[in-house]
Design an enzyme around this catalytic site. Structure first.
Site, PDB file in Angstrom:
ATOM      1  N   ASP A 173       4.384  -4.317  -4.944  1.00 53.69           N
ATOM      2  CA  ASP A 173       5.481  -5.048  -4.305  1.00 53.69           C
ATOM      3  C   ASP A 173       5.381  -5.014  -2.784  1.00 53.69           C
ATOM      4  O   ASP A 173       5.114  -6.026  -2.143  1.00 53.69           O
ATOM      5  CB  ASP A 173       6.823  -4.442  -4.741  1.00 53.69           C
ATOM      6  CG  ASP A 173       7.237  -4.903  -6.130  1.00 53.69           C
ATOM      7  OD1 ASP A 173       6.734  -5.945  -6.580  1.00 53.69           O
ATOM      8  OD2 ASP A 173       8.062  -4.231  -6.768  1.00 53.69           O
TER       9      ASP A 173
ATOM     10  N   GLY B 250     -15.839   9.682   2.296  1.00 54.48           N
ATOM     11  CA  GLY B 250     -17.141  10.328   2.249  1.00 54.48           C
ATOM     12  C   GLY B 250     -17.085  11.847   2.324  1.00 54.48           C
ATOM     13  O   GLY B 250     -18.085  12.517   2.098  1.00 54.48           O
TER      14      GLY B 250
END
Ligand code: CAO
Length: 412
Positions: free
Chosen positions: A168, A247
């Protein structure tokens, strides 16, 4: 001081959350937002999840600040006439009805362009064109269809939805970006255009890193996932618990005194390993080749975090945050809604604000998270149903008699 969108008028046909979250931001940026609501009932959320009897719910008040409310039945003759006039004088129309609802009212995109070629017509729908385009969608439906649910939670548990309303409010903020771009383009071309955001697309955009991992999966296991090295990977990206999507490996670790939100998320950047080991009293592992490089740690991340947790459980999450940040180690305490509601810095920046409402008194809301140095935001209360009907009708040229007739008609 003027505000960024001063002079921009929005015909706000939105309801529930996705559309209203978009127009509330436009209001905070200075636009005049005219919210059209069905006479007698208004936005369905006014009466949903009420905490006080006969008073607009927090669901409504927290998504509709800085707007004016005009009640208008666009399915009556007089209502259509007033609606045409509003299309004439507005810059942007925003709607998130079920697919086809505006066409059924007699206001297709082609018709709107005829009425006002400068109007920008912005919509949220559940899906883009294709097999599902006519389907209705709510928040968790979008989380499921946009890739969030299949990648959230734990491997041995069913898919899970997140508390962040990425379907939403996530679609709402995407729509804001499209509207502002269309407004800028209109400066050059003089023409309005259609702006569309599908909730599925918005969620998928926010799950971009998971589509990244889907492609990495073709080349071997996802080594930063908790399934590595002992578990199995199937054909699709699995649920990764609280493993980091970036990462650098990260994990939620328990803190004292052990309450439901006494946790902190700790990220092990390569350069953070030595300071972390020093802090927890394991100087022996600082330079040990079995532990000291990201590659060496990859197959034993769980052990790494277990070592660090042995220290975090002895401190509160705020103490851990202080100590780790003093050594430049990225981390974040898990903050409860209670803690956020009481956070002094969020209050000071206006990200959490108290607003005075004429019927409910003070309520707490999330203010504008987008800060502009030349366009300050003042959060004002959400409108009562039809609070500005007469004021707006007068502004667009209606006199007392016509207003009375429209009321008699049930159009307003
Ligand atoms: N005057 C006259 N009619 C009005 C009106 C007004 N001011 N405001 C609404 N209506 C009518 C609509 O025209 C529609 O009528 P028809 O069905 O005859 O065309 C009717 O009210 C109901 O609208 P709706 O179908 O949009 O509402 P719903 O409660 O049945 O469905 C929702 C809600 C959210 C599932 C649906 O609107 C939807 O899928 N929207 C798109 C995706 C979306 O934004 N979802 C987010 C939901 S949470 O933010």
């Amino acid at each position: 001081m003027t505000r960024a969108l001063e002079g921009v008028r929005i015909l706000d046909m939105t309801h529930v959350q996705s559309g209203p979250s978009c127009t509330q931001i436009l209001g905070w940026l200075g636009a005049d937002v005219i919210k059209i609501e069905l006479p007698g009932r208004g936005d369905i959320t006014r009466s949903q999840l009420r905490d006080l009897p006969d008073v607009d719910s927090l669901y409504f008040t927290m998504l509709n600040c800085n707007k004016r409310s005009l009640t208008l039945n666009t399915k009556t003759g007089k209502g259509k006439e007033i609606f045409r006039k509003l299309i004439d004088v507005c810059d942007i129309m925003v709607e998130n009805f079920a697919p086809g609802a505006l066409d059924r009212m007699g206001f297709s995109w082609a018709r709107i362009q005829e009425l006002n070629p400068r109007l920008i017509y912005a919509s949220v729908k559940g899906f883009g064109p294709g097999a599902y385009e006519n389907f209705k969608v709510y928040e968790n439906v979008a989380q499921c269809t946009g890739g969030s649910a299949s990648t959230t939670g734990f491997d041995d548990r069913p898919p899970m939805v997140t508390g962040a309303q990425i379907g939403d409010s996530g679609s709402g903020i995407h729509l804001v970006a499209g509207i502002l771009a269309a407004l800028l383009q209109r400066e050059k071309t003089g023409r309005g255009q259609r702006v569309e955001v599908a909730m599925q697309d918005a969620v998928l955009n926010l799950c971009r890193v998971k589509l990244r991992d889907q492609q990495r999966l073709a080349h071997g296991p996802l080594k930063e996932y908790p399934q590595y090295p002992n578990g199995k990977f199937g054909e699709a990206v699995p649920r990764a618990g609280d493993a980091s999507g970036g990462g650098q490996p990260g994990h939620v670790l328990q803190c004292a005194p052990g309450g439901p939100n006494d946790y902190i998320y700790v990220v092990i950047q390569p350069q953070a390993w030595a300071p972390l080991m020093e802090i927890i009293g394991r100087e022996d592992l600082m330079d040990d080749p079995e532990w000291s490089t990201p590659r060496a740690r990859l197959h034993k991340l769980e052990d790494c975090f277990h070592l660090i947790e042995g220290w975090t459980v002895t401190k509160t999450k705020f103490e851990v945050m202080e100590i780790l940040n003093a050594h430049n180690v990225p981390c974040g305490p898990v903050l409860s809604m209670k803690e956020l509601a009481e956070d002094a810095s969020l209050r000071a920046t206006g990200t959490v604000v108290e607003v005075e409402h004429p019927e409910r008194g003070k309520f707490l809301t999330v203010g504008n998270p987008i800060k502009l140095s030349d366009s300050p935001t003042e959060v004002t209360h959400s409108p009562l149903l039809g609070e500005h009907t007469e004021e707006i009708l007068r502004e667009i040229g209606y006199g007392d008699n016509e207003i009375a007739a429209a009321r008699e008609d049930g159009a307003i």
